[in-house]
Write an enzyme that holds these catalytic residues in place. Structure first.
Site, mmCIF file in Angstrom:
data_model
loop_
_atom_site.group_PDB
_atom_site.id
_atom_site.type_symbol
_atom_site.label_atom_id
_atom_site.label_comp_id
_atom_site.label_asym_id
_atom_site.label_seq_id
_atom_site.Cartn_x
_atom_site.Cartn_y
_atom_site.Cartn_z
ATOM 1 N N SER A 107 19.944 -3.207 33.877
ATOM 2 C CA SER A 107 19.350 -4.185 34.791
ATOM 3 C C SER A 107 20.325 -5.302 35.104
ATOM 4 O O SER A 107 20.123 -6.039 36.065
ATOM 5 C CB SER A 107 18.126 -4.832 34.150
ATOM 6 O OG SER A 107 17.225 -3.878 33.707
ATOM 7 N N HIS A 128 20.069 2.103 39.238
ATOM 8 C CA HIS A 128 19.040 1.202 38.718
ATOM 9 C C HIS A 128 17.683 1.617 39.284
ATOM 10 O O HIS A 128 17.347 1.287 40.416
ATOM 11 C CB HIS A 128 19.410 -0.245 39.112
ATOM 12 C CG HIS A 128 18.520 -1.283 38.525
ATOM 13 N ND1 HIS A 128 18.380 -2.541 39.062
ATOM 14 C CD2 HIS A 128 17.714 -1.266 37.426
ATOM 15 C CE1 HIS A 128 17.530 -3.235 38.342
ATOM 16 N NE2 HIS A 128 17.112 -2.492 37.341
ATOM 17 N N GLU A 140 18.589 1.250 43.119
ATOM 18 C CA GLU A 140 19.684 0.346 43.473
ATOM 19 C C GLU A 140 20.962 1.022 42.964
ATOM 20 O O GLU A 140 21.126 1.226 41.755
ATOM 21 C CB GLU A 140 19.451 -0.992 42.751
ATOM 22 C CG GLU A 140 19.959 -2.196 43.460
ATOM 23 C CD GLU A 140 19.689 -3.498 42.695
ATOM 24 O OE1 GLU A 140 19.304 -3.492 41.514
ATOM 25 O OE2 GLU A 140 19.897 -4.554 43.311
ATOM 26 N N ASN A 178 17.378 -8.140 40.793
ATOM 27 C CA ASN A 178 17.110 -9.206 39.821
ATOM 28 C C ASN A 178 17.675 -10.555 40.249
ATOM 29 O O ASN A 178 17.177 -11.591 39.823
ATOM 30 C CB ASN A 178 17.641 -8.801 38.449
ATOM 31 C CG ASN A 178 16.713 -7.786 37.804
ATOM 32 O OD1 ASN A 178 15.503 -7.929 37.882
ATOM 33 N ND2 ASN A 178 17.273 -6.759 37.201
#
Ligand SMILES: NC(=O)c1ccc[n+]([C@@H]2O[C@H](COP(=O)([O-])OP(=O)(O)OC[C@H]3O[C@@H](n4cnc5c(N)ncnc54)[C@H](O)[C@@H]3O)[C@@H](O)[C@H]2O)c1
Length: 285
Positions: A107, A128, A140, A178
């Site tokens: 992450s 991801h 991702e 994120n």
């Protein structure tokens, strides 16, 4: 995350070795995959035959070297810890065939840094996936500094073959998902910390006002407060910008072992049997 990733690959016809050092985690993973396949069958997304074929495509392995010896792609989804991931990638580089692509589901850890632990940084990439993996469409795809166009294209095509939507991003702290999500969650925690509003009020504003399916505090509990804190710290260190400094309330909750759903309590209390949610007594007015 590992069981979800194994599930989607096996469901789409790939032969998968699901590897974990802990045999109990592997047993739990197969039970979770079976339960999730049953749910897909009951919703009419999958046939009984498709379920049986998915399970037939899946093997569990505790010995990493054995598990990757014939692999064309490895997707690492071990615990989010930089030293652990660097060690795993060094070992993978030695054990996997020379042309095997090494992907990480991290992450927040730099793909460039992970790639530098291997002798094949051109073949190291981020994949991801989002939680829950069988449901969420996004992958991702994170290009490290040395990741080639060819490897990126292969991972793009592969993600599409899993009926996912890949998005290419470059390797900077927090990537895209994120980088944008965690400051929002952190701000929601600050809003609570400063007494602007209560837990349910903050989540209701974001759900009904912004159309989010889950409020940010509920989402933080679902992701894990320790995970949120770790990602904010990576962005704070990586950019040196105080806007990413984690809220002291988040730090205190993680220190106290209130990690959200995984510990049974965060901003909400989760009844593990009934799955019922109520605001944690700490935040009740
Ligand atoms: N939880 C999420 O919502 C989420 C979402 C996207 C990405 N991720 C990322 O996915 C990865 C895994 O997250 P998680 O929440 O599933 O973690 P987790 O801690 O629940 O599971 C990690 C698993 O890795 C195993 N493991 C640890 N060391 C190992 C080793 N050396 N070899 C093999 N297996 C090993 C553990 O036994 C455990 O079963 C992390 O990098 C995380 O950042 C998590």
């Amino acid at each position: 995350m590992g069981n979800g990733i194994a599930h989607v690959f096996a469901q789409h016809g790939y032969s998968v070795n699901l590897i974990d050092i802990n045999p109990a985690s592997l047993e739990k993973a197969v039970a979770t995959i079976t339960k999730n396949l049953d749910r897909q069958v009951s919703k009419g997304i999958l046939t009984e035959e498709g379920k049986a074929q998915t399970l037939a495509n899946l093997s569990t392995v505790t010995d990493m070297k054995q598990g990757v010896s014939n692999a064309e792609l490895v997707v690492e989804a071990a615990t989010e810890n930089i030293d652990l991931k660097l060690r795993i990638f060094k070992d993978l580089d030695e054990a996997a065939p020379a042309n095997c692509i090494l992907a990480s589901n991290t992450s927040s850890i730099s793909i460039t840094r992970i790639g530098a632990a291997t002798k094949r940084p051109d073949k190291v990439i981020g994949m991801h996936f989002m939680n829950p993996v069988p449901v969420m469409k996004l992958v991702e795809v994170i290009r490290g500094y040395s990741t080639t166009d060819e490897v990126t294209k292969l991972v793009f095509d592969l993600s599409k073959s899993l009926e996912k939507v890949p998005v290419e991003v470059n390797d900077y702290p927090g990537f895209v998902a994120n980088r944008i999500l965690m400051p929002m969650i952190n701000e929601a925690i600050y809003t609570l910390y400063e007494g602007v509003a209560g837990v349910e009020e903050i989540d209701t504003v974001m759900k009904l006002g912004m159309g989010h399916p889950m409020g940010p505090l509920r989402l933080a509990d679902f992701i894990g407060l320790d995970v949120c804190l770790a990602i904010l710290r990576v962005m704070h260190d990586g950019f040196g910008n105080p806007k990413y400094a984690p809220c002291p309330l988040l730090v205190n909750m993680v220190t106290a072992g209130k990690l959200g759903d995984k510990s049974g309590e965060g901003f909400y209390l989760l009844n593990k049997e009934t799955k019922e949610l109520s605001v944690s007594s700490t935040f009740k007015k």
